[in-house]
Enzyme design. Structure first.
Site, PDB file in Angstrom:
ATOM      1  N   ASN A 169      -2.562  19.523  -0.936  1.00  0.00           N
ATOM      2  CA  ASN A 169      -3.595  18.991  -0.037  1.00  0.00           C
ATOM      3  C   ASN A 169      -3.141  18.920   1.410  1.00  0.00           C
ATOM      4  OD1 ASN A 169      -5.738  18.670  -1.725  1.00  0.00           O
ATOM      5  ND2 ASN A 169      -5.526  16.464  -1.981  1.00  0.00           N
ATOM      6  N   ASP A 195      -0.185  10.790  -4.725  1.00  0.00           N
ATOM      7  CA  ASP A 195       0.926  11.413  -4.009  1.00  0.00           C
ATOM      8  C   ASP A 195       1.211  12.715  -4.751  1.00  0.00           C
ATOM      9  OD1 ASP A 195       3.054  10.706  -1.791  1.00  0.00           O
ATOM     10  OD2 ASP A 195       4.252  11.495  -3.436  1.00  0.00           O
ATOM     11  N   THR A 242      -4.444  13.600   5.512  1.00  0.00           N
ATOM     12  CA  THR A 242      -3.049  13.743   5.935  1.00  0.00           C
ATOM     13  C   THR A 242      -2.856  15.024   6.743  1.00  0.00           C
ATOM     14  OG1 THR A 242      -2.381  12.590   3.911  1.00  0.00           O
ATOM     15  CG2 THR A 242      -0.653  13.686   5.171  1.00  0.00           C
ATOM     16  N   SER A 263      -6.931   5.903   3.619  1.00  0.00           N
ATOM     17  CA  SER A 263      -6.903   5.004   2.465  1.00  0.00           C
ATOM     18  C   SER A 263      -7.295   3.587   2.893  1.00  0.00           C
ATOM     19  CB  SER A 263      -5.514   4.992   1.828  1.00  0.00           C
ATOM     20  OG  SER A 263      -5.305   6.132   1.038  1.00  0.00           O
ATOM     21  N   LYS A 299       5.633   1.866  -3.033  1.00  0.00           N
ATOM     22  CA  LYS A 299       5.578   3.214  -3.605  1.00  0.00           C
ATOM     23  C   LYS A 299       5.880   3.104  -5.090  1.00  0.00           C
ATOM     24  CE  LYS A 299       4.839   7.412  -1.920  1.00  0.00           C
ATOM     25  NZ  LYS A 299       3.823   7.756  -0.904  1.00  0.00           N
ATOM     26  N   LYS A 323       0.861  -1.188   0.000  1.00  0.00           N
ATOM     27  CA  LYS A 323       0.000   0.000   0.000  1.00  0.00           C
ATOM     28  C   LYS A 323       0.891   1.228   0.000  1.00  0.00           C
ATOM     29  CE  LYS A 323      -3.946   2.100   0.202  1.00  0.00           C
ATOM     30  NZ  LYS A 323      -3.406   3.021  -0.818  1.00  0.00           N
TER      31      LYS A 323
END
Length: 447
Positions: free
Chosen positions: A242, A168, A211, A379, A128, A92
């Protein structure tokens, strides 16, 4: 400095094997330096070969991404997916589209993601991915064609119980939509294989805010444990994506005054407190530059060069832009000007020298792998909602997020105390995250 022989050997192997990957070496060094008291107590983990496996990705996928621009010319970028560790769940982690993307950065991000996901208590491994493609200045059609080409390769390697990517830097709602649409087309399957999706097709409320909100929830827990609070404090937030926008928003609702924000070009300083509505209009609606802020607020100042933001006096700094944005000099400026807390919204935004300054000046330090885990936590909650075919309210998701961040801080605090480093939440985060993954790796044998 590391004294444990097993840890030294692992670190030297990483440096010898990947000398051209400075970000990855930096991340591994920081973690291994804090694991010494654990390994001294747990020689069984050394005997099981956990350390050597822990710093080596299970799989690295590299591929070309050809796409056609609006002028009809074929362009080629590089695409990657680093599937780092699946001991506690499917891989993830986000996809990053930015010219700076290379294997070193993605390996460091994947390595950090393993520990971060472990801290959330949710069953997620770490990975990632991304590309050196730059979506800035590209038309919607160009971005769509790139994303479709990227997914033409990536779809073979991801899946609901295998690897679940997310967004991302450079991968927002637009990009996630195109990527998910192409995956669905190729697989003829509608599943929760992507998180950060739009609300109309399986996304979660509060994911965009997660986040930034989570960063403030963690920071407030850290402050409270040390007899302080965000209320009434002056705060710097770097970045204006964000994470930064919603960290600023939540900090303000907690009673703090955010006086500065930035983008890659420079920073604005508004001593009266940043007008977040203007920032959102510039960044979320127009995709403009932060220097436009002074047109609406002429009393504010704009300065070229984003690093200078750390020279503004503050109580709390929330770096939320990119890796290594605070160096030793910037950290000393923060300390000199009265900053007593740094909590990280970006991934590894502080250099090793900066972290030394924090500890030398007895500043509270919330490391990224703990403080910015709110995004991947929600998530994980999005995956749960997709699996249950449910959609929770914003308030339900936010309440679960706050509980997770509270639990993450408690785990960092407890591990730091257990291993004789009370108040060192970097060590606590590394130890707590590592032990869960290490126990799972040992239990599953040599895989």
């Amino acid at each position: 400095m590391i004294e444990n022989k097993a840890l030294l050997e692992v670190l030297e192997t990483v440096k010898a094997r990947d000398p051209h990957e400075p970000e990855f070496i930096q991340a591994v060094t920081e973690v291994l330096e804090t694991l010494e008291p654990v390994i001294d107590r747990r020689p069984d983990l050394v005997e099981a070969g956990v350390l050597e496996r822990f710093v080596e990705p299970e799989r690295i996928i590299s591929f070309r991404v050809p796409w056609v621009d609006d002028a009809g010319k074929t362009r080629v970028n590089r695409g990657y997916r680093v599937q780092f560790n699946s001991a506690i769940g499917p891989y993830k982690g986000g996809l990053r589209f930015h010219p700076s993307v290379n294997l070193s950065i993605l390996k460091f991000l994947g390595f950090e993601q393993v520990l971060k996901n472990s801290l959330t208590t949710l069953p997620m491994g770490g990975g990632k991915g991304g590309s050196d493609f730059d979506p800035k200045g590209k038309s919607d059609g160009e971005v769509m064609r790139f994303c479709q080409s990227f997914m033409n390769e990536l779809y073979r390697h991801i899946g609901l119980d295998r690897d679940v990517p997310a967004g991302d830097i450079g991968v927002g709602a637009r990009e996630v939509g195109y990527l998910f649409g192409q995956y669905k087309r190729l697989q003829n399957l509608y599943g929760g294989v992507f998180t950060g999706k739009g609300l109309t097709y399986g996304g979660s409320l509060a994911r965009r805010e997660a986040t930034g909100y989570g960063l403030c929830y963690f920071t407030e827990e850290m402050l409270a444990a040390n007899g302080k609070t965000l209320a009434g404090k002056t705060v710097l937030v770097s970045g204006s994506g964000n994470v930064a926008i919603y960290a600023a928003e939540k900090a303000m609702t907690m009673g703090a005054k955010v006086v500065a924000m930035s983008d890659s070009s420079g920073f604005i300083h508004d001593p009266n407190g940043v007008d977040l509505a203007v920032i959102k209009e510039i960044k979320e609606v127009r995709r403009g530059r932060i220097k436009e802020y002074v047109e609406a607020h002429p009393d504010a100042t704009y300065t070229e060069g984003s690093r200078g933001i750390w020279g503004i006096p503050c109580d709390v700094a929330l770096p939320a832009a990119t890796q290594n944005e605070i160096d030793g000099e910037s950290a000393r400026l923060l300390a000199k000007n009265g900053c007593f807390c740094v909590s990280e919204g970006a991934n590894m935004p502080s250099t090793p020298e900066a972290i030394e300054v924090y500890f030398e000046n007895k500043m509270l330090y919330g490391p990224a792998k703990a403080a910015n885990a709110g995004g991947v936590s929600v998530s994980g909650l999005e995956m749960s909602q997709n699996a249950l075919h449910l959609s929770w309210s914003f308030e339900e998701v936010d309440e679960r997020l706050r509980a997770i961040m509270k639990q993450i801080f408690a785990a960092c605090d407890a591990a730091a105390k257990e291993y004789s480093t009370p108040g060192n939440y970097m060590a606590g985060a590394n130890i707590a995250g590592f032990l869960k993954v290490a126990e799972a790796m040992k239990a599953q044998g040599c895989v």
